[in-house]
Motif scaffolding. Structure first.
Motif, PDB file in Angstrom:
ATOM      1  N   UNK A 156      -5.257   3.741   6.178  1.00 30.95           N
ATOM      2  CA  UNK A 156      -3.918   3.467   5.693  1.00 30.95           C
ATOM      3  C   UNK A 156      -3.847   2.114   4.989  1.00 30.95           C
ATOM      4  N   UNK A 157      -4.556   1.132   5.567  1.00 30.78           N
ATOM      5  CA  UNK A 157      -4.567  -0.199   4.951  1.00 30.78           C
ATOM      6  C   UNK A 157      -5.255  -0.173   3.597  1.00 30.78           C
ATOM      7  N   UNK A 158      -6.215   0.735   3.421  1.00 27.97           N
ATOM      8  CA  UNK A 158      -6.941   0.801   2.162  1.00 27.97           C
ATOM      9  C   UNK A 158      -6.247   1.706   1.156  1.00 27.97           C
ATOM     10  N   UNK A 159      -5.127   2.340   1.568  1.00 25.91           N
ATOM     11  CA  UNK A 159      -4.388   3.185   0.653  1.00 25.91           C
ATOM     12  C   UNK A 159      -4.528   4.659   0.961  1.00 25.91           C
ATOM     13  N   UNK A 160      -5.411   5.036   1.913  1.00 23.33           N
ATOM     14  CA  UNK A 160      -5.645   6.436   2.242  1.00 23.33           C
ATOM     15  C   UNK A 160      -4.976   6.790   3.560  1.00 23.33           C
ATOM     16  N   UNK A 163      -8.284  18.311   6.738  1.00 24.86           N
ATOM     17  CA  UNK A 163      -8.695  18.773   5.421  1.00 24.86           C
ATOM     18  C   UNK A 163      -7.818  18.301   4.283  1.00 24.86           C
ATOM     19  N   UNK A 164      -6.824  17.457   4.563  1.00 21.09           N
ATOM     20  CA  UNK A 164      -5.942  16.974   3.489  1.00 21.09           C
ATOM     21  C   UNK A 164      -5.760  15.467   3.609  1.00 21.09           C
ATOM     22  N   UNK A 165      -5.611  14.820   2.481  1.00 24.40           N
ATOM     23  CA  UNK A 165      -5.414  13.365   2.460  1.00 24.40           C
ATOM     24  C   UNK A 165      -4.419  13.002   1.371  1.00 24.40           C
ATOM     25  N   UNK A 166      -3.577  12.056   1.661  1.00 20.65           N
ATOM     26  CA  UNK A 166      -2.577  11.600   0.698  1.00 20.65           C
ATOM     27  C   UNK A 166      -2.816  10.122   0.420  1.00 20.65           C
ATOM     28  N   UNK A 167      -2.878   9.751  -0.855  1.00 18.85           N
ATOM     29  CA  UNK A 167      -3.090   8.359  -1.250  1.00 18.85           C
ATOM     30  C   UNK A 167      -1.745   7.655  -1.396  1.00 18.85           C
ATOM     31  N   UNK A 168      -1.620   6.507  -0.750  1.00 19.07           N
ATOM     32  CA  UNK A 168      -0.425   5.693  -0.867  1.00 19.07           C
ATOM     33  C   UNK A 168      -0.789   4.333  -1.440  1.00 19.07           C
ATOM     34  N   UNK A 169      -0.026   3.902  -2.407  1.00 19.05           N
ATOM     35  CA  UNK A 169      -0.261   2.582  -3.004  1.00 19.05           C
ATOM     36  C   UNK A 169       1.021   1.765  -2.952  1.00 19.05           C
ATOM     37  N   UNK A 170       0.859   0.474  -2.996  1.00 19.13           N
ATOM     38  CA  UNK A 170       2.000  -0.443  -3.027  1.00 19.13           C
ATOM     39  C   UNK A 170       1.743  -1.509  -4.066  1.00 19.13           C
TER      40      UNK A 170
END
Length: 416
Positions: A6-10, A16-23
Motif C-alpha cells: 500500500x505504501x508503494x502504491x499497490x 488474483x486482483x490488484x488495484x494501483x493507488x497513487x497520490x
C-alpha cells in the motif's frame, strides 16, 4: 494496518486482483515544483511549507522565488499574487526566516538595523533591495549587507550609503550591482544634502550600468574620476547638473541621460554631450534656463536619439525644431512649461514649420504652456502617427484649425 504494498502504491483487493493507488506524493519533484509555481506568495509560505518535510524543502526552490517580492510598511502596492506585505518589523523578520530564497524586498519605511541584518543573514540570494530614504545606515549594517548578499543587482538606498570613503568602499565590493539609486534624506521638511564619495565606486562595481544621483551634489573631481572609470559600461545616468565647469562626454555606452533641475546647464554642455555620447537614446534636460537653440546645433551627432525632453527650458523657441530634423529615430518630444518669466511661451516662430519634417514623431507634449504658431492643420497629412498633448494649457489658433486635430490627444485645454 497498512501493508508494504500500500505504501508503494499497490493495494490487494482480493485473490488474483490488484488495484494501483497513487497520490500527489508519488509525483516527481519537477512536477511538484511546476504545480507550486502557480501558487501565491502567501500559499507558499503559510501552506506548502507546513505540509511535510519534502514540501518544505521544495517550497524553497529558487525557481519559485524568482518573481516573488515582499513589501515592508504598506500593502497598497501589493496587487499581485507574487507579492506579500507586512506592516510590522516582527512580520517582516518571520518572512525573512521562512522565505530563504526571497529575491526582492521593498521597504516603505525606516526600520531598525536588526531587521536589515536578519534579512541579509537569512535571504542571502537577495537581488533587489530598496530601502526608504529616511533609513539610517551604520557601517556595520552596510558591511554585513555586502558580505551576506553579494549578489545584489538593484540597490535603492539613502544618500548616506556613499557619505564616507569607508562606506563607498564597502558598496564597491558588490560585484554584481547593476543599478544604484540614491535618495535624499529629509529632516522635517528640509532636505539634507551632502556630497558623495565616488572614487571607490568608480574602481569597483564592474557591472554597474545605471546610477541615479537624484538631487545630490557631486564633487567635480570625484565625478570626473567616476565617469572616466565607467566610460565603457555606464548606460544610464541621472544627475543634478549644477557642478560648475563640468562637461559630460566620452561615454560611448550611455543610453539614457537625465539632467533634472539643470539650471546651470549651458549650451556648450549639451554640445559636449552630443559628441561624447553617440549611443544616447534618451536625453532629458529640464528647467535649464540658460539653454538656447544653439545648444542643439550639433545634436545630429546623436543619430540614435529617440526621446528628447526639454521641459522648462524657457529660452528654446521654434529655432529648436530645425535642429531636430537630422534625428531619424526621434519619436517623442516634450516641451512642457514653456514661458519667459511671467510672459507665456506664445510664439514658436521662427522655424516651427520644421516640425512637419519630423516624420517619425509620435508624441509631442506642450503641457502647462500657452503656444501659438503650431501648424496643427498640417499634422494629419504630415505626421500621421502623432499624438499631441497639451495639459492645462491653451492653443492660440483658429477654431476651425483645431478641429483638424480630432485624432490627437488634447487634454484639459482651458480654452481654444
Amino acid at each position: 494496518m497498512a501493508s508494504v504494498s500500500e505504501h508503494s502504491g499497490l493495494c490487494h483487493a482480493g485473490e488474483g486482483a490488484a488495484v494501483w493507488r497513487t497520490s500527489i506524493d508519488d509525483l516527481p519533484e519537477e512536477i511538484l515544483i511546476k504545480i507550486f509555481s502557480h501558487l501565491s506568495f502567501t500559499e507558499l509560505v503559510d501552506v506548502v511549507r507546513k505540509v511535510c518535510r519534502r514540501w518544505r524543502k521544495l517550497s524553497r526552490d529558487l525557481r519559485l522565488w524568482a518573481d516573488k517580492e515582499y513589501h515592508v510598511g504598506v500593502s497598497r502596492h501589493c496587487n499581485s499574487e507574487n507579492c506579500k506585505s507586512g506592516r510590522t518589523e516582527r512580520e517582516a523578520m518571520l518572512i525573512f526566516r521562512s522565505a530563504r530564497n526571497l529575491r526582492k524586498v521593498h521597504k516603505w519605511c525606516a526600520v531598525s538595523p536588526h531587521v536589515i541584518d536578519v534579512l541579509c543573514n537569512k535571504c542571502q540570494r537577495l537581488a533587489d533591495l530598496r530601502l526608504h530614504a529616511a533609513q539610517k545606515l551604520g557601517y556595520s549594517t552596510v558591511k554585513n549587507s555586502v558580505e551576506q548578499c553579494s549578489g545584489i543587482h538593484v540597490l535603492t538606498a539613502p544618500d548616506e550609503l556613499l557619505k564616507t570613503e569607508k562606506f563607498s568602499e564597502a558598496v564597491s565590493r558588490l560585484q554584481h550591482l547593476r543599478v544604484l539609486c540614491l535618495q535624499e534624506r529629509y529632516v522635517g521638511t528640509t532636505c539634507v544634502l551632502r556630497p558623495y564619495v565616488l572614487r571607490p565606486l568608480g574602481d569597483g562595481c564592474p557591472r554597474l550600468v545605471e546610477i541615479d544621483f537624484g538631487r545630490m551634489s557631486v564633487g567635480t573631481d570625484d565625478l570626473k574620476y567616476f565617469l572616466n572609470a565607467k566610460n565603457n559600461t555606464l548606460k544610464c545616468l541621472r544627475i543634478k547638473w549644477s557642478v560648475g565647469g563640468t562637461r559630460n562626454g566620452g561615454l560611448p555606452q550611455l543610453k539614457v541621460l537625465d539632467l533634472p533641475h539643470g539650471y546651470g546647464v549651458e549650451d556648450n554642455t549639451v554640445i559636449a554631450i552630443s559628441h561624447g555620447c553617440p549611443g544616447l537614446r534618451q536625453l532629458s534636460v529640464t528647467h535649464a534656463t540658460k539653454l538656447s537653440p544653439a545648444a542643439f546645433s550639433e545634436i545630429d551627432c546623436l543619430e540614435h536619439l529617440e526621446i528628447l525632453d526639454v521641459t522648462g527650458c524657457s529660452r528654446l523657441g521654434g529655432g529648436l525644431f530645425p535642429c531636430l530634423v537630422g534625428l531619424p529615430r526621434l519619436h517623442t518630444l516634450r516641451m512642457g512649461t514653456m514661458y519667459f518669466g511671467t510672459t507665456y511661451f506664445t510664439e514658436l516662430q521662427p522655424g516651427v514649420s520644421s516640425i512637419l519634417k519630423l516624420s517619425g514623431l509620435r508624441c509631442l507634449t506642450f503641457d502647462y504652456s500657452d503656444v501659438t504658431g503650431v501648424p496643427f492643420d498640417k499634422f494629419p497629412e504630415n505626421l500621421i502617427s502623432l499624438r499631441a498633448h497639451i495639459k492645462k494649457g491653451r492653443i492660440f489658433s483658429a477654431r476651425e484649425k483645431l478641429r483638424c486635430v480630432y485624432s490627437y490627444e488634447i487634454g484639459e485645454c482651458s480654452s481654444c
